[in-house]
Design an enzyme around this catalytic site. Structure first.
Site, PDB file in Angstrom:
ATOM      1  N   GLY A   1       0.830  -1.187  -0.071  1.00  0.00           N
ATOM      2  CA  GLY A   1      -0.068  -0.055  -0.191  1.00  0.00           C
ATOM      3  C   GLY A   1       0.717   1.344   0.225  1.00  0.00           C
ATOM      4  N   ALA A   2       2.141   1.406  -0.514  1.00  0.00           N
ATOM      5  CA  ALA A   2       3.107   2.280  -0.511  1.00  0.00           C
ATOM      6  C   ALA A   2       2.587   3.367  -1.284  1.00  0.00           C
ATOM      7  CB  ALA A   2       4.434   1.699  -0.765  1.00  0.00           C
TER       8      ALA A   2
ATOM      9  N   LYS B   1     -10.705  -5.967   9.253  1.00  0.00           N
ATOM     10  CA  LYS B   1      -9.744  -5.291  10.069  1.00  0.00           C
ATOM     11  C   LYS B   1      -9.611  -6.093  11.435  1.00  0.00           C
ATOM     12  CE  LYS B   1      -8.434  -3.339   7.523  1.00  0.00           C
ATOM     13  NZ  LYS B   1      -7.063  -3.122   6.995  1.00  0.00           N
TER      14      LYS B   1
ATOM     15  N   TYR C   1     -15.437  -5.199   5.522  1.00  0.00           N
ATOM     16  CA  TYR C   1     -14.333  -4.421   5.787  1.00  0.00           C
ATOM     17  C   TYR C   1     -14.058  -4.469   7.217  1.00  0.00           C
ATOM     18  CZ  TYR C   1     -11.379  -0.254   6.759  1.00  0.00           C
ATOM     19  OH  TYR C   1     -10.302   0.436   6.878  1.00  0.00           O
TER      20      TYR C   1
ATOM     21  N   ALA D   1     -14.809  -6.949   9.400  1.00  0.00           N
ATOM     22  CA  ALA D   1     -14.392  -8.265   9.632  1.00  0.00           C
ATOM     23  C   ALA D   1     -12.992  -8.386   9.304  1.00  0.00           C
ATOM     24  CB  ALA D   1     -15.197  -9.402   8.804  1.00  0.00           C
TER      25      ALA D   1
ATOM     26  N   SER E   1      -8.381  -1.397  12.485  1.00  0.00           N
ATOM     27  CA  SER E   1      -9.135  -0.193  12.439  1.00  0.00           C
ATOM     28  C   SER E   1      -9.940  -0.313  13.721  1.00  0.00           C
ATOM     29  CB  SER E   1      -9.765  -0.160  11.214  1.00  0.00           C
ATOM     30  OG  SER E   1     -10.730   0.720  11.378  1.00  0.00           O
TER      31      SER E   1
HETATM   32  N1  LIG Z   1      -7.800   6.011   6.262  1.00  0.00           N
HETATM   33  C1  LIG Z   1      -8.550   5.477   7.243  1.00  0.00           C
HETATM   34  O1  LIG Z   1      -9.342   6.156   7.690  1.00  0.00           O
HETATM   35  C2  LIG Z   1      -8.131   4.083   7.710  1.00  0.00           C
HETATM   36  C3  LIG Z   1      -8.543   3.911   8.957  1.00  0.00           C
HETATM   37  C4  LIG Z   1      -8.170   2.521   9.655  1.00  0.00           C
HETATM   38  C5  LIG Z   1      -7.626   1.854   9.046  1.00  0.00           C
HETATM   39  N2  LIG Z   1      -7.145   2.135   7.756  1.00  0.00           N
HETATM   40  C6  LIG Z   1      -6.193   0.939   7.279  1.00  0.00           C
HETATM   41  O2  LIG Z   1      -5.160   1.580   6.749  1.00  0.00           O
HETATM   42  C7  LIG Z   1      -4.722   0.967   5.536  1.00  0.00           C
HETATM   43  C8  LIG Z   1      -4.189   1.953   4.524  1.00  0.00           C
HETATM   44  O3  LIG Z   1      -5.431   2.818   4.241  1.00  0.00           O
HETATM   45  P1  LIG Z   1      -5.490   4.257   3.544  1.00  0.00           P
HETATM   46  O4  LIG Z   1      -6.256   4.972   4.154  1.00  0.00           O
HETATM   47  O5  LIG Z   1      -3.723   4.449   3.397  1.00  0.00           O
HETATM   48  O6  LIG Z   1      -5.726   3.575   1.982  1.00  0.00           O
HETATM   49  P2  LIG Z   1      -5.616   4.134   0.434  1.00  0.00           P
HETATM   50  O7  LIG Z   1      -4.778   5.583   0.582  1.00  0.00           O
HETATM   51  O8  LIG Z   1      -6.560   3.923  -0.275  1.00  0.00           O
HETATM   52  O9  LIG Z   1      -4.299   3.286  -0.067  1.00  0.00           O
HETATM   53  C9  LIG Z   1      -4.642   2.096  -0.267  1.00  0.00           C
HETATM   54  C10 LIG Z   1      -3.249   1.371  -0.621  1.00  0.00           C
HETATM   55  O10 LIG Z   1      -3.714   0.010  -1.060  1.00  0.00           O
HETATM   56  C11 LIG Z   1      -3.179  -0.528  -2.142  1.00  0.00           C
HETATM   57  N3  LIG Z   1      -3.862  -1.769  -2.682  1.00  0.00           N
HETATM   58  C12 LIG Z   1      -5.348  -1.660  -2.794  1.00  0.00           C
HETATM   59  N4  LIG Z   1      -5.471  -2.762  -3.421  1.00  0.00           N
HETATM   60  C13 LIG Z   1      -4.425  -3.396  -3.717  1.00  0.00           C
HETATM   61  C14 LIG Z   1      -4.187  -4.551  -4.626  1.00  0.00           C
HETATM   62  N5  LIG Z   1      -5.267  -5.372  -5.075  1.00  0.00           N
HETATM   63  N6  LIG Z   1      -2.734  -5.061  -4.792  1.00  0.00           N
HETATM   64  C15 LIG Z   1      -1.840  -4.077  -4.260  1.00  0.00           C
HETATM   65  N7  LIG Z   1      -2.089  -3.022  -3.480  1.00  0.00           N
HETATM   66  C16 LIG Z   1      -3.399  -2.614  -3.542  1.00  0.00           C
HETATM   67  C17 LIG Z   1      -3.307   0.810  -2.976  1.00  0.00           C
HETATM   68  O11 LIG Z   1      -2.228   0.783  -4.075  1.00  0.00           O
HETATM   69  P3  LIG Z   1      -2.559   1.138  -5.688  1.00  0.00           P
HETATM   70  O12 LIG Z   1      -3.410   2.457  -5.588  1.00  0.00           O
HETATM   71  O13 LIG Z   1      -1.194   1.236  -6.061  1.00  0.00           O
HETATM   72  O14 LIG Z   1      -3.324   0.093  -6.298  1.00  0.00           O
HETATM   73  C18 LIG Z   1      -2.951   1.910  -2.093  1.00  0.00           C
HETATM   74  O15 LIG Z   1      -1.628   2.068  -1.981  1.00  0.00           O
HETATM   75  C19 LIG Z   1      -6.036   0.026   4.967  1.00  0.00           C
HETATM   76  O16 LIG Z   1      -5.396  -1.220   5.452  1.00  0.00           O
HETATM   77  C20 LIG Z   1      -6.988   0.644   5.815  1.00  0.00           C
HETATM   78  O17 LIG Z   1      -7.989  -0.619   5.974  1.00  0.00           O
HETATM   79  C21 LIG Z   1      -7.398   3.184   7.028  1.00  0.00           C
END
Ligand SMILES: NC(=O)c1ccc[n+]([C@@H]2O[C@H](COP(=O)([O-])OP(=O)(O)OC[C@H]3O[C@@H](n4cnc5c(N)ncnc54)[C@H](OP(=O)(O)O)[C@@H]3O)[C@@H](O)[C@H]2O)c1
Length: 244
Positions: A11-12, A151, A147, A149, A133
């Site tokens: 997710g970089a 997390k 989602y 589940a 989360s």
């Molecule tokens: N933002 C929040 O409020 C929040 C809260 C609690 C937990 N989280 C958790 O934190 C983590 C990161 O969230 P974020 O907010 O940073 O999300 P984000 O900005 O939407 O980034 C998601 C990342 O996941 C990658 N990804 C998605 N599907 C993929 C696949 N099939 N193969 C490879 N990479 C994939 C994307 O890569 P590409 O774009 O290159 O495909 C992107 O780098 C997640 O696990 C989320 O559940 C987020």
């Protein structure tokens, strides 16, 4: 602290994962940044110069994991940040959406850790950080059964992996953020713009969502020797949301 350390971040290319890579670029770590978006990977490669290796990979390509890690150095750190959220209320439930969410959020991190372990690519005293989360572990949110589940699964993985890897000094922890200002929240359409403003007001610290950098700094702590006796935990980073 991170000299000669190799740390892989999934997710970089966006949000928290990108913030983790940028944060760790200030250290001496070598980063392996995994994502699908080629442009975002190229940006990271430019930013990180010789400190970042980028890999374009779809984490749902479960058959491709062995090839993915075949030429990789053994890891001192792994951050599994890749994740998706899709609105999927029960009255309109889509099994396809459910499966997609489970594949990326739940199967991928477990499969990656298992393949790294089988290939002996996790160095002694490595640290693994999973992204959980507060949704699923502390609270519910309409439309997010799948989602939530997935997390909650991260918190469970941390406990089990911590025990399976303790003999090698490998630590495994999860982080449970509240809402974080990233494209995941911006693009999820879980809440209307008005509902988001009301929701932000419910966060005791600053009446706002977290910035991704505020999660990245906790990831850095868990990766570091400063957290040398922490394992199997799910660390809540939510500005006080869930203690109300
Ligand atoms: N933002 C929040 O409020 C929040 C809260 C609690 C937990 N989280 C958790 O934190 C983590 C990161 O969230 P974020 O907010 O940073 O999300 P984000 O900005 O939407 O980034 C998601 C990342 O996941 C990658 N990804 C998605 N599907 C993929 C696949 N099939 N193969 C490879 N990479 C994939 C994307 O890569 P590409 O774009 O290159 O495909 C992107 O780098 C997640 O696990 C989320 O559940 C987020």
């Amino acid at each position: 602290m991170f000299a000669d350390k190799h740390i892989l971040v999934t997710g970089a290319t966006s949000g928290i994962g990108r913030a983790v890579v940028v944060d760790l670029l200030r250290t001496e770590a070598h980063l392996i940044a995994v994502g699908r978006n080629r442009k975002h990977l190229e940006d990271l490669a430019l930013l990180g110069k010789d400190k970042v290796t980028t890999i374009e990979f779809d984490l749902t390509d479960f058959g491709g994991y062995r090839k993915l890690i075949a030429d990789m150095p053994s890891l001192d750190g792994l951050v599994c940040s890749a994740g998706i959220v899709e609105n999927n209320p029960l009255r309109f439930f889509s099994l396809e959406k459910y499966q997609r969410t489970v594949d990326v959020n739940q199967t991928a991190p477990l499969h990656l850790v298992a393949e790294l372990a089988k290939a002996n690519r996790l160095r002694d005293k490595a640290s693994i950080v999973l992204l959980s989360s507060i949704t699923g572990t502390s609270i519910g949110m309409k439309g997010t059964a799948a989602y939530a589940a997935t997390k909650a699964a991260q918190a469970a993985y941390a406990k089990v992996m911590a025990l399976e890897f303790a003999h090698k000094g490998i630590r495994v922890n999860a982080i449970a953020p509240g809402m974080v200002q990233t494209p995941l929240v911006d693009g999820s359409h879980q809440l209307s713009a008005e509902a988001i403003e009301l929701d932000k007001a419910r966060y005791p610290l600053g009446k706002r969502y977290a910035e991704p950098e505020e999660i990245a700094s906790v990831v850095r702590f868990l990766l570091s020797v400063d957290a040398s006796f922490m394992t199997g935990q799910n660390v809540v980073v939510d500005g006080g949301f869930t203690v109300q």
